[in-house]
Design an enzyme around this catalytic site. Sequence first.
Site, PDB file in Angstrom:
ATOM      1  N   GLY A 113       1.910   2.932  10.693  1.00 16.06           N
ATOM      2  CA  GLY A 113       2.848   4.035  10.482  1.00 16.06           C
ATOM      3  C   GLY A 113       3.455   4.568  11.772  1.00 16.06           C
TER       4      GLY A 113
ATOM      5  N   GLU B 170      -7.213   5.042   7.379  1.00 16.65           N
ATOM      6  CA  GLU B 170      -6.994   6.454   7.005  1.00 16.65           C
ATOM      7  C   GLU B 170      -8.211   6.996   6.258  1.00 16.65           C
ATOM      8  OE1 GLU B 170      -3.176   5.779   5.151  1.00 16.65           O
ATOM      9  OE2 GLU B 170      -2.379   5.308   7.132  1.00 16.65           O
TER      10      GLU B 170
ATOM     11  N   ASN C 124       0.868  -1.178   0.000  1.00 13.77           N
ATOM     12  CA  ASN C 124       0.000   0.000   0.000  1.00 13.77           C
ATOM     13  C   ASN C 124       0.906   1.229   0.000  1.00 13.77           C
ATOM     14  OD1 ASN C 124      -1.836   2.018   0.434  1.00 13.77           O
ATOM     15  ND2 ASN C 124      -2.396   1.383   2.528  1.00 13.77           N
TER      16      ASN C 124
ATOM     17  N   GLU D 258      -5.804  -4.377  10.673  1.00 19.48           N
ATOM     18  CA  GLU D 258      -4.824  -3.311  10.827  1.00 19.48           C
ATOM     19  C   GLU D 258      -5.160  -2.498  12.070  1.00 19.48           C
ATOM     20  OE1 GLU D 258      -2.738  -2.441   6.827  1.00 19.48           O
ATOM     21  OE2 GLU D 258      -4.341  -1.016   7.129  1.00 19.48           O
TER      22      GLU D 258
ATOM     23  N   SER E 132       2.991  -1.428  10.529  1.00 20.51           N
ATOM     24  CA  SER E 132       4.431  -1.429  10.806  1.00 20.51           C
ATOM     25  C   SER E 132       5.104  -2.787  10.586  1.00 20.51           C
ATOM     26  CB  SER E 132       4.711  -0.906  12.217  1.00 20.51           C
ATOM     27  OG  SER E 132       4.218   0.430  12.358  1.00 20.51           O
TER      28      SER E 132
ATOM     29  N   HIS F  59      -9.773   1.333   4.546  1.00 21.80           N
ATOM     30  CA  HIS F  59      -8.515   1.582   5.261  1.00 21.80           C
ATOM     31  C   HIS F  59      -8.783   2.588   6.383  1.00 21.80           C
ATOM     32  CE1 HIS F  59      -4.487   2.870   6.212  1.00 21.80           C
ATOM     33  NE2 HIS F  59      -4.075   1.745   5.655  1.00 21.80           N
TER      34      HIS F  59
ATOM     35  N   LYS G 220       0.137   4.218  -0.396  1.00 21.60           N
ATOM     36  CA  LYS G 220      -0.536   5.432   0.112  1.00 21.60           C
ATOM     37  C   LYS G 220      -0.263   6.609  -0.841  1.00 21.60           C
ATOM     38  CE  LYS G 220      -0.373   3.440   4.646  1.00 21.60           C
ATOM     39  NZ  LYS G 220      -0.390   3.606   6.076  1.00 21.60           N
TER      40      LYS G 220
HETATM   41  P1  PGA Z   1       2.445   0.776   7.663  1.00 19.63           P
HETATM   42  O1  PGA Z   1       0.994   0.875   6.962  1.00 19.63           O
HETATM   43  O2  PGA Z   1       3.042  -0.532   7.201  1.00 19.63           O
HETATM   44  O3  PGA Z   1       3.213   1.973   7.169  1.00 19.63           O
HETATM   45  O4  PGA Z   1       2.206   0.788   9.129  1.00 19.63           O
HETATM   46  C1  PGA Z   1       0.183  -0.239   6.760  1.00 19.63           C
HETATM   47  C2  PGA Z   1      -1.122   0.203   6.153  1.00 19.63           C
HETATM   48  O5  PGA Z   1      -1.660   1.224   6.593  1.00 19.63           O
HETATM   49  O6  PGA Z   1      -1.666  -0.432   5.218  1.00 19.63           O
END
Ligand code: PGA
Length: 256
Positions: free
Chosen positions: A179, A103, A14, A173, A218, A101, A16
């Site tokens: 993140g 976000e 992903n 998640e 992460s 997601h 983003k």
């Molecule tokens: P991250 O994001 O690996 O940077 O924590 C994962 C995600 O949000 O899909």
Amino acid sequence: MNARSQKKHLVAANWKMNGSRTGSADLLQSLVDKLGTGRAEVDLVICPPSILIPLSEQSLRDSALALGAQNLYPEPSGAFTGEISPPMLTEYSVKYVIVGHSERRRTFGETNELVAVKFKAAQEHSMIPILCVGETLEERESGSTRDVVGAQLGTVLAGSGIHAFAAAVVAYEPVWAIGTGKTASAEQAQEVHSFIRSTLAEQDPNIASKLRIIYGGSVKSANAEQLFAQADIDGGLIGGASLDAEEFTKICESLP
Ligand code: PGA
């Protein structure tokens, strides 16, 4: 192949809202060089920002890497300024699409109901939704992880039914791990993955056992192996670490 359940693992990148046109072309080329011939036991998916989908389609065309999108709008066309429809994605060979997601849920106010409609729209257009679920730190600390994840799943079940999960992927998640550099421990993740599988198994044990439930938050090469070794973790949704071809390749190679 995952001997436990006879299903392939899945690792999705992903990206983003990251990447320039030239930087992404280089990253795609490195990914094709390292992973392009694929591995029999894992499906690999790259989800770039929408504007980079045409470029990505060209770069990935003759490789084993599938193309995914990060979002969609659940209408085929019309007055929805700024949005991208399912047919626009499928025209570019998009096979998977991330829905719900955290976000999108938090920054763009997507509700469980909208996520369920997006999930359905993806399947109606023959794309495989990667449905993200997960709790915030506050929700975890107040002991409501199962209620939150159960409600997120429940709305999709109510809208599409259990059979829809035969052609879907679920990504657990935890919001507090995305993140932040704070990964859920393998045990914490396994506990929620097992809860997701058993919730769906109440309706259809066969579909639940074949469903890919991947972990995101992460994930990096240093912790991937431990996470992927868990009984109910069938791969990963990788954010930050997927922007580095070498690191992403190491993560993919950590699968059992
Ligand atoms: P991250 O994001 O690996 O940077 O924590 C994962 C995600 O949000 O899909």
